[in-house]
Design an enzyme around this catalytic site. Sequence first.
Site, PDB file in Angstrom:
ATOM      1  N   ARG A 113       4.314  21.458  -4.576  1.00 58.93           N
ATOM      2  CA  ARG A 113       3.013  20.896  -5.288  1.00 58.93           C
ATOM      3  C   ARG A 113       3.167  19.440  -5.270  1.00 58.93           C
ATOM      4  NH1 ARG A 113       0.327  22.623 -11.055  1.00 58.93           N
ATOM      5  NH2 ARG A 113      -0.313  24.095  -9.537  1.00 58.93           N
ATOM      6  N   HIS A 140      -6.226  23.954  -3.337  1.00 54.09           N
ATOM      7  CA  HIS A 140      -5.256  24.797  -4.140  1.00 54.09           C
ATOM      8  C   HIS A 140      -5.484  26.413  -3.754  1.00 54.09           C
ATOM      9  CE1 HIS A 140      -3.171  26.145  -7.282  1.00 54.09           C
ATOM     10  NE2 HIS A 140      -3.767  25.842  -8.220  1.00 54.09           N
ATOM     11  N   GLN A 143      -4.469  29.595  -5.578  1.00 54.68           N
ATOM     12  CA  GLN A 143      -5.400  29.769  -6.719  1.00 54.68           C
ATOM     13  C   GLN A 143      -6.729  30.343  -6.291  1.00 54.68           C
ATOM     14  OE1 GLN A 143      -5.172  28.906 -10.118  1.00 54.68           O
ATOM     15  NE2 GLN A 143      -7.183  30.135 -10.293  1.00 54.68           N
ATOM     16  N   ASP A 235     -13.408  23.849 -13.993  1.00 52.78           N
ATOM     17  CA  ASP A 235     -12.044  23.238 -13.821  1.00 52.78           C
ATOM     18  C   ASP A 235     -11.987  21.801 -14.663  1.00 52.78           C
ATOM     19  OD1 ASP A 235      -9.471  22.650 -13.219  1.00 52.78           O
ATOM     20  OD2 ASP A 235      -9.740  22.053 -11.117  1.00 52.78           O
ATOM     21  N   CYS A 275      -9.594  27.922 -13.413  1.00 56.17           N
ATOM     22  CA  CYS A 275      -8.099  28.154 -12.908  1.00 56.17           C
ATOM     23  C   CYS A 275      -7.156  27.986 -13.966  1.00 56.17           C
ATOM     24  CB  CYS A 275      -7.772  27.240 -11.766  1.00 56.17           C
ATOM     25  SG  CYS A 275      -8.181  25.272 -12.253  1.00 56.17           S
ATOM     26  N   ARG A 303      -2.510  35.631  -9.884  1.00 54.67           N
ATOM     27  CA  ARG A 303      -1.418  34.726  -9.293  1.00 54.67           C
ATOM     28  C   ARG A 303      -0.447  35.281  -8.653  1.00 54.67           C
ATOM     29  NH1 ARG A 303      -2.535  29.050  -9.723  1.00 54.67           N
ATOM     30  NH2 ARG A 303      -0.879  29.121  -8.216  1.00 54.67           N
TER      31      ARG A 303
HETATM   32  N1   CP Z   1      -3.959  26.935 -12.167  1.00 60.20           N
HETATM   33  C1   CP Z   1      -2.912  26.552 -11.870  1.00 60.20           C
HETATM   34  O1   CP Z   1      -2.474  26.365 -10.757  1.00 60.20           O
HETATM   35  O2   CP Z   1      -2.204  26.474 -12.945  1.00 60.20           O
HETATM   36  P1   CP Z   1      -0.732  25.545 -13.360  1.00 60.20           P
HETATM   37  O3   CP Z   1      -1.100  23.998 -12.802  1.00 60.20           O
HETATM   38  O4   CP Z   1      -0.167  25.808 -14.563  1.00 60.20           O
HETATM   39  O5   CP Z   1       0.340  26.044 -12.087  1.00 60.20           O
HETATM   40  N1  NVA Z   2      -7.757  20.364 -10.547  1.00 61.93           N
HETATM   41  C1  NVA Z   2      -6.650  20.418 -11.316  1.00 61.93           C
HETATM   42  C2  NVA Z   2      -6.281  21.881 -11.138  1.00 61.93           C
HETATM   43  C3  NVA Z   2      -5.077  22.342 -11.856  1.00 61.93           C
HETATM   44  C4  NVA Z   2      -4.378  23.560 -11.652  1.00 61.93           C
HETATM   45  C5  NVA Z   2      -5.496  19.611 -11.132  1.00 61.93           C
HETATM   46  O1  NVA Z   2      -5.359  19.072  -9.813  1.00 61.93           O
HETATM   47  O2  NVA Z   2      -4.994  19.079 -11.995  1.00 61.93           O
END
Ligand code: CP
Ligand code: NVA
Length: 316
Positions: A113, A140, A143, A235, A275, A303
């Site tokens: 990540r 993502h 997701q 989101d 998400c 997920r």
């Molecule tokens: N939706 C999602 O990726 O959640 P987290 O940021 O908690 O992993």
């Molecule tokens: N758009 C958000 C998604 C989190 C799962 C972020 O990048 O923080």
Amino acid sequence: MTSNATLPLPELSIDNLLCTSALSTEDIHNVFQTANVLKAGRDQHTAVLRNKRLAMIFEKDSLRTRFTFDIGMQDLGGSVVFMDHRDARLGSRESVKDMARNLERWVDCIVARTFKHKVLNELAANADIPIINGLSDFVHPCQALADFMTLGEKWGDLRGRTITYVGDGNNTCHSLIYTAAKLGTHIRACSPEGYEPNARVVNEAMRVAQQTGAEISILNDPAAAADGTDAIYTDVWASMGQEDEIEERNGVFASYQVDSTMMARAKPDALFMHCLPAHRGWEVTQDVMDGPQSIVYDIAENRLHVQKALLALLIR
Ligand code: CP
Ligand code: NVA
């Protein structure tokens, strides 16, 4: 059924999951099919990844991605090492290339990540093991796969349905657009001016959509975007890394909140999607989050299943 039932493992056309744009439509259906088998028999495939090891490196917070990859790997008989990198971005202590070349000697897969998507490309270019994108500033993919797996459960055929994404044209939005195009699902992305999704993503998806019959629209008016749609997705208005813009964004996005008035513009049986994490009272109201049209926890559950499928299909 034994506790180690055989899992059919179709070949995917990719070695890494960096973005769903690299998956074929058939790949996506194969991931869903595998995920459905794994979901139907949660404890029946406990040796699929026996003696396989997963490294997880996260530059940002996570609940869902971290838990579901960790639990998923354990469900399949493998093990996980987690590296919390929130205080130092990847490449700061040693080059990303050297990290990749070390890690590939010890583990069978990396979930990362990152802030910058190019770090994932660099990991993939330098490691001879699968790299899975657990969210970057650009996309993502895990997701979106869970989102569409869940919609498939609700709707059956995904083709010809319409999803409306309301909010920031961000990583989540990009993956929805790419994946909808592959699956023949119509998508309307509705954002304030200046916050629309990346034009390159939209153009690339539009080319794919010509083959699959998907229609992609980029809009600024939330009422028009919600009108008669099958699902409304939102989101956060400020993604991780944009915390210093929160105040400004809360103003810009105020009229893009998903509330019962917006839901009433959609079809009566339209679904609400997010998400997560959600900021209740900002991009979505409490009543919509907790209402009967909300499928946010079904998506979160999937997920786990979709990522188990990815691990089983990518780690060989
Ligand atoms: N939706 C999602 O990726 O959640 P987290 O940021 O908690 O992993
Ligand atoms: N758009 C958000 C998604 C989190 C799962 C972020 O990048 O923080």
